[in-house]
Design a protein around this motif. Structure first.
Motif, mmCIF file in Angstrom:
data_model
loop_
_atom_site.group_PDB
_atom_site.id
_atom_site.type_symbol
_atom_site.label_atom_id
_atom_site.label_comp_id
_atom_site.label_asym_id
_atom_site.label_seq_id
_atom_site.Cartn_x
_atom_site.Cartn_y
_atom_site.Cartn_z
ATOM 1 N N THR A 31 1.685 2.534 0.886
ATOM 2 C CA THR A 31 2.787 2.764 1.830
ATOM 3 C C THR A 31 2.851 1.665 2.876
ATOM 4 O O THR A 31 3.925 1.122 3.173
ATOM 5 C CB THR A 31 2.621 4.132 2.510
ATOM 6 N N ALA A 32 1.703 1.318 3.467
ATOM 7 C CA ALA A 32 1.681 0.264 4.481
ATOM 8 C C ALA A 32 2.022 -1.084 3.866
ATOM 9 O O ALA A 32 2.739 -1.891 4.467
ATOM 10 C CB ALA A 32 0.310 0.219 5.147
ATOM 11 N N ALA A 33 1.524 -1.348 2.654
ATOM 12 C CA ALA A 33 1.856 -2.603 1.982
ATOM 13 C C ALA A 33 3.340 -2.675 1.675
ATOM 14 O O ALA A 33 3.964 -3.745 1.796
ATOM 15 C CB ALA A 33 1.035 -2.736 0.699
ATOM 16 N N ALA A 34 3.931 -1.547 1.297
ATOM 17 C CA ALA A 34 5.357 -1.516 1.003
ATOM 18 C C ALA A 34 6.180 -1.889 2.220
ATOM 19 O O ALA A 34 7.190 -2.600 2.118
ATOM 20 C CB ALA A 34 5.755 -0.124 0.502
ATOM 21 N N ALA A 35 5.751 -1.425 3.431
ATOM 22 C CA ALA A 35 6.468 -1.769 4.664
ATOM 23 C C ALA A 35 6.406 -3.267 4.919
ATOM 24 O O ALA A 35 7.374 -3.880 5.366
ATOM 25 C CB ALA A 35 5.879 -0.989 5.839
ATOM 26 N N ARG A 36 5.265 -3.880 4.632
ATOM 27 C CA ARG A 36 5.133 -5.326 4.812
ATOM 28 C C ARG A 36 6.029 -6.103 3.856
ATOM 29 O O ARG A 36 6.581 -7.144 4.212
ATOM 30 C CB ARG A 36 3.684 -5.766 4.570
ATOM 31 N N LEU A 37 6.143 -5.586 2.636
ATOM 32 C CA LEU A 37 6.812 -6.336 1.571
ATOM 33 C C LEU A 37 8.272 -5.946 1.373
ATOM 34 O O LEU A 37 8.943 -6.507 0.502
ATOM 35 C CB LEU A 37 6.054 -6.123 0.252
ATOM 36 N N ALA A 38 8.748 -4.984 2.179
ATOM 37 C CA ALA A 38 10.132 -4.494 2.048
ATOM 38 C C ALA A 38 10.375 -3.938 0.639
ATOM 39 O O ALA A 38 11.421 -4.165 0.035
ATOM 40 C CB ALA A 38 11.142 -5.586 2.381
ATOM 41 N N LEU A 39 9.372 -3.207 0.115
ATOM 42 C CA LEU A 39 9.477 -2.528 -1.167
ATOM 43 C C LEU A 39 9.219 -1.043 -0.960
ATOM 44 O O LEU A 39 8.841 -0.612 0.131
ATOM 45 C CB LEU A 39 8.454 -3.096 -2.158
ATOM 46 N N THR A 40 9.395 -0.250 -1.988
ATOM 47 C CA THR A 40 9.010 1.151 -1.924
ATOM 48 C C THR A 40 7.533 1.280 -2.287
ATOM 49 O O THR A 40 6.991 0.434 -3.031
ATOM 50 C CB THR A 40 9.846 2.000 -2.888
ATOM 51 N N PRO A 41 6.854 2.311 -1.806
ATOM 52 C CA PRO A 41 5.456 2.516 -2.218
ATOM 53 C C PRO A 41 5.304 2.628 -3.726
ATOM 54 O O PRO A 41 4.325 2.134 -4.295
ATOM 55 C CB PRO A 41 5.081 3.821 -1.505
ATOM 56 N N ALA A 42 6.292 3.253 -4.367
ATOM 57 C CA ALA A 42 6.225 3.381 -5.832
ATOM 58 C C ALA A 42 6.269 2.017 -6.501
ATOM 59 O O ALA A 42 5.572 1.772 -7.501
ATOM 60 C CB ALA A 42 7.373 4.252 -6.324
ATOM 61 N N ALA A 43 7.085 1.098 -5.956
ATOM 62 C CA ALA A 43 7.181 -0.238 -6.538
ATOM 63 C C ALA A 43 5.880 -1.004 -6.363
ATOM 64 O O ALA A 43 5.425 -1.710 -7.277
ATOM 65 C CB ALA A 43 8.343 -1.002 -5.892
ATOM 66 N N VAL A 44 5.252 -0.874 -5.192
ATOM 67 C CA VAL A 44 3.973 -1.558 -4.957
ATOM 68 C C VAL A 44 2.912 -1.013 -5.904
ATOM 69 O O VAL A 44 2.152 -1.778 -6.520
ATOM 70 C CB VAL A 44 3.538 -1.388 -3.489
ATOM 71 N N SER A 45 2.857 0.305 -6.029
ATOM 72 C CA SER A 45 1.889 0.923 -6.938
ATOM 73 C C SER A 45 2.113 0.459 -8.371
ATOM 74 O O SER A 45 1.159 0.116 -9.088
ATOM 75 C CB SER A 45 2.006 2.445 -6.858
ATOM 76 N N LYS A 46 3.361 0.392 -8.784
ATOM 77 C CA LYS A 46 3.690 -0.052 -10.140
ATOM 78 C C LYS A 46 3.253 -1.497 -10.359
ATOM 79 O O LYS A 46 2.708 -1.847 -11.410
ATOM 80 C CB LYS A 46 5.191 0.084 -10.368
ATOM 81 N N ASN A 47 3.463 -2.345 -9.346
ATOM 82 C CA ASN A 47 3.056 -3.748 -9.463
ATOM 83 C C ASN A 47 1.547 -3.881 -9.621
ATOM 84 O O ASN A 47 1.051 -4.689 -10.423
ATOM 85 C CB ASN A 47 3.509 -4.535 -8.230
ATOM 86 N N VAL A 48 0.805 -3.090 -8.840
ATOM 87 C CA VAL A 48 -0.661 -3.163 -8.908
ATOM 88 C C VAL A 48 -1.159 -2.642 -10.255
ATOM 89 O O VAL A 48 -2.069 -3.219 -10.862
ATOM 90 C CB VAL A 48 -1.287 -2.382 -7.739
#
Length: 326
Positions: A31-48
């Motif tokens: 969630t915090a990474a998503a705020a930094r990257l202007a993405l959704t938490p789901a998108a960050v999780s999917k990328n990882v």
């Protein structure tokens, strides 16, 4: 590091996964990474997850609230961060060569300080960097810089988050002040014990917390805390300065707020030898990354240079001119 953690560059095409991984490790959550990257938490999780599949290694152990690096994740993080730093340096060199940092920079600041010391700089930044967009959010609440996606914070006090860089801007001593007109009519208190006999103006924040006043005891640096017996309260200290200027009472406020009025003689400092100015300070902070973009760097540097030029922020409460004192 084992070979399976060193895929060939041609194989590592998932740059989004790499960035998402490094930011998630720094922030401690998707969630915090998503705020930094202007993405959704789901998108960050999917990328990882895509990156883990590509590497065939689990990088994080996940819980409902927190991420924890695995041993393999810790080993990979150092090299991944360095790779992104080098990439960011290359981009910054291109940006510097073109002469124009570009993009949006979000700043969070307290209301009074932001209006007086941050906002006046923004037109000059806009004129100097045509491709830069600066957004200033003014709010006196506690702000989570990382989770809310800010690039820079300008706030009172040091912050405990070790993932943030903190640059001290200035001390923020407080003082008790009243107008010369009020003092002519009501006199100046000679000791803190006389304050309840006066018209006091107090700060009560939106949270309900009261800004207490502190006084030195007669021995050492020990202080005692006192809650003002005010009849008028406001959540913004600077608004109470307006009332003090109008002769409506005594208030405690940041010394930097009132320097112009002290110089003009409209306000006087009370109980300077007994009132404790406090240990607050203003700090500029931003997410701690090995790679800091040119757009953020140019704003950080401009802010720090701008603050150095503000004489009100350099006043020492221990060395106030005699004519400023009641």
């Amino acid at each position: 590091m084992s070979n399976h953690l060193q895929p060939r560059v041609d194989d590592l095409k998932n740059l989004q996964g790499l960035v998402s991984f490094v930011e998630s490790a720094a922030a401690g959550s998707f969630t915090a990474a998503a705020a930094r990257l202007a993405l959704t938490p789901a998108a960050v999780s999917k990328n990882v997850i895509a990156l883990e599949r590509q590497l065939q290694v689990r990088l994080f152990n996940r819980s409902t609230r927190r991420l924890k690096l695995t041993g393999e994740g810790e080993a990979f993080l150092a090299n991944a961060s360095e790779a992104l730093r080098l990439l960011d340096d290359a981009v910054n060199q291109v940006t510097r060569a073109s002469g124009e940092p570009a993009g949006r920079v979000r700043i969070s600041s307290g209301i009074s300080f932001g209006r007086r010391y941050v906002l006046p700089l923004l037109p000059r930044l806009a004129a100097r960097h045509a491709l830069l967009q600066v957004e200033l959010s003014l709010d006196n609440r506690a702000v989570d810089l990382v989770a809310e996606g800010y690039d820079i914070g300008v706030r009172g006090g040091m912050i405990p988050d070790s993932s943030l860089v903190a640059r001290r801007v200035a001390q923020l001593p407080v003082a008790l002040v009243a107008s010369s007109a009020y003092l002519r009519q009501h006199g100046a208190p000679a000791t803190p014990a006389e304050l309840p006999q006066h018209r006091l103006l107090g700060v009560r924040f939106a949270s309900g917390q009261i800004a207490t006043w502190h006084f030195r005891k007669s021995f050492g640096r020990v202080t005692r805390e006192w809650e003002p017996t005010a009849r008028i309260w406001a959540s913004d200290p600077e608004s109470l300065v307006d009332l003090a200027l109008a002769g409506h009472g005594i208030t405690q406020t940041g010394l930097h707020h009132v320097v112009p009025w002290l110089r003009s003689g409209r306000l006087k400092v009370l109980l300077a030898a007994q009132h404790e100015p406090g240990q607050r300070e203003i700090v500029l902070h931003y997410p701690h990354r090995q790679f800091l973009s040119a757009r953020v760097r140019v704003v950080v540097d401009a802010l720090l240079e701008h603050f150095k030029q503000q004489q009100e922020l350099l006043v020492d409460p221990r060395e106030l001119p005699a004519e400023w004192l009641a």
